[in-house]
Design a protein around this motif. Structure first.
Motif, PDB file in Angstrom:
ATOM      1  N   GLU B  15     -11.946  72.783  94.712  1.00  0.00           N
ATOM      2  CA  GLU B  15     -14.450  72.393  94.523  1.00  0.00           C
ATOM      3  C   GLU B  15     -13.183  71.500  92.970  1.00  0.00           C
ATOM      4  O   GLU B  15     -12.047  71.458  92.710  1.00  0.00           O
ATOM      5  N   GLY B  16     -13.667  70.653  93.509  1.00  0.00           N
ATOM      6  CA  GLY B  16     -13.524  69.071  92.379  1.00  0.00           C
ATOM      7  C   GLY B  16     -13.358  68.214  92.457  1.00  0.00           C
ATOM      8  O   GLY B  16     -13.160  67.157  91.501  1.00  0.00           O
ATOM      9  N   GLY B  17     -12.083  67.948  93.091  1.00  0.00           N
ATOM     10  CA  GLY B  17     -11.432  67.426  93.416  1.00  0.00           C
ATOM     11  C   GLY B  17     -11.788  66.480  93.931  1.00  0.00           C
ATOM     12  O   GLY B  17     -12.881  65.989  94.478  1.00  0.00           O
ATOM     13  N   ILE B  18     -10.678  65.156  94.461  1.00  0.00           N
ATOM     14  CA  ILE B  18     -11.334  63.872  94.874  1.00  0.00           C
ATOM     15  C   ILE B  18      -9.920  63.925  96.360  1.00  0.00           C
ATOM     16  O   ILE B  18      -9.507  64.143  96.072  1.00  0.00           O
ATOM     17  N   LEU B  19     -11.293  63.430  97.500  1.00  0.00           N
ATOM     18  CA  LEU B  19     -10.210  63.174  98.526  1.00  0.00           C
ATOM     19  C   LEU B  19     -10.700  61.754  99.616  1.00  0.00           C
ATOM     20  O   LEU B  19     -12.120  61.379  99.133  1.00  0.00           O
ATOM     21  N   ILE B  20      -9.860  61.795  99.568  1.00  0.00           N
ATOM     22  CA  ILE B  20     -10.303  60.868 101.150  1.00  0.00           C
ATOM     23  C   ILE B  20      -9.122  60.352 102.294  1.00  0.00           C
ATOM     24  O   ILE B  20      -8.383  61.190 102.469  1.00  0.00           O
ATOM     25  N   HIS B  72      -8.370  49.014 108.791  1.00  0.00           N
ATOM     26  CA  HIS B  72      -8.700  50.313 108.152  1.00  0.00           C
ATOM     27  C   HIS B  72     -10.153  50.614 107.624  1.00  0.00           C
ATOM     28  O   HIS B  72     -10.655  49.378 106.976  1.00  0.00           O
ATOM     29  N   PHE B  73     -10.400  51.737 107.407  1.00  0.00           N
ATOM     30  CA  PHE B  73     -11.756  51.926 106.595  1.00  0.00           C
ATOM     31  C   PHE B  73     -11.328  53.863 106.490  1.00  0.00           C
ATOM     32  O   PHE B  73     -11.331  54.265 106.930  1.00  0.00           O
ATOM     33  N   SER B  74     -11.747  53.690 105.032  1.00  0.00           N
ATOM     34  CA  SER B  74     -11.657  55.311 104.821  1.00  0.00           C
ATOM     35  C   SER B  74     -13.401  55.687 104.233  1.00  0.00           C
ATOM     36  O   SER B  74     -13.957  54.902 103.503  1.00  0.00           O
ATOM     37  N   LEU B  75     -13.482  57.022 103.782  1.00  0.00           N
ATOM     38  CA  LEU B  75     -14.014  57.734 103.206  1.00  0.00           C
ATOM     39  C   LEU B  75     -13.281  58.491 101.757  1.00  0.00           C
ATOM     40  O   LEU B  75     -12.751  59.193 101.961  1.00  0.00           O
ATOM     41  N   HIS B  76     -14.831  58.091 101.038  1.00  0.00           N
ATOM     42  CA  HIS B  76     -14.207  58.749  99.601  1.00  0.00           C
ATOM     43  C   HIS B  76     -14.945  59.549  99.157  1.00  0.00           C
ATOM     44  O   HIS B  76     -16.408  59.032  99.312  1.00  0.00           O
ATOM     45  N   ILE B  77     -15.067  61.376  99.125  1.00  0.00           N
ATOM     46  CA  ILE B  77     -15.469  62.330  98.721  1.00  0.00           C
ATOM     47  C   ILE B  77     -14.783  62.351  96.655  1.00  0.00           C
ATOM     48  O   ILE B  77     -14.214  62.932  96.973  1.00  0.00           O
TER      49      ILE B  77
END
Lengths: 116, 112
Positions: B15-20, B72-77
């Protein structure tokens, strides 16, 4: 807006029986899509309609599967002589088919088909 | 072959991290790129999407980046939360066809 409606939510058939799945798209949406979802294959495209006309059925198994859209308010997916490998969740989605929102698909809750 | 590929079938973060989350595609004609979110026993719902005329779109904690030259496409949360735990599906479409081509999904788990 009730969203995309699919009936039944669950269906159990015996091998060799027929299954008919129903979909009511969002009112005003002109495109209707059918998908099959399994753990192994993920989301598989089956077929789609635009303004009730079949546009692309490249994902439909050539035998036993058929889809129709007799009017703008519902579409059916029929599977004849069901086999155990047909067991899956069948999802229907609709989109407005217009402008910038033409791609945005709204999914129904799905019909879980189990073939014994 | 798979026209839209998600390289990671699963991902676990704190929890709290950045993910791709990443998605690669093959068709040069794709001009619409989307990420859908799916909870167990629920249907996919649109999370965020972008057209090919932009390379980034942000919506709160979610940002989609598009790299057309790299297909390429990505989702950053950002500030990931346990409620983000779900399967994330990428999808792409071409303007001559409303049909979307889907990746197999990345199962994300965010641990508290």
């Amino acid at each position: 807006n009730a969203g995309v409606i699919q009936t039944p939510r669950h269906k159990v058939t015996g091998k060799g029986q027929e299954a008919t799945l129903w979909c009511e798209p969002i009112s005003g949406h002109s495109a209707v899509f059918w998908y099959r979802q399994t753990i192994v294959q993920g989301l598989e495209f089956l077929t789609y309609f635009r303004n009730q006309a079949p546009i692309d059925d490249s994902g439909m198994p050539k035998e036993r599967f058929s889809a129709q859209m007799p009017n703008q308010s519902h579409s059916t997916l029929k599977i004849q002589s069901t086999q155990p490998q047909d067991s899956a969740v069948y999802l229907c989605a609709s989109s407005s088919g217009l402008g910038r929102s033409s791609y945005e698909q709204y999914f129904g809750p799905g019909t879980r088909l189990t073939v014994l | 072959g798979q026209q839209v590929k998600q390289s990671s079938p699963s991902l676990t973060v704190q929890e709290g991290g950045i993910l791709i989350l990443n998605c690669d595609y093959e068709n040069d004609m794709f001009d619409y790129f989307a990420w859908y979110k799916k909870y167990p026993d629920n249907s996919p719902t649109l999370l965020i999407s972008v057209r090919s005329n932009v390379d980034k779109r942000e919506d709160g904690r979610f940002t989609v980046f598009l790299n057309k030259s790299g297909k390429h496409f990505s989702l950053h949360i950002t500030a990931s939360q346990p409620e983000d735990t779900a399967v994330y599906l990428c999808a792409a479409g071409a303007s001559d066809n409303s049909k979307l081509i889907w990746g197999l999904g990345t199962s994300l788990v965010v641990n508290p």
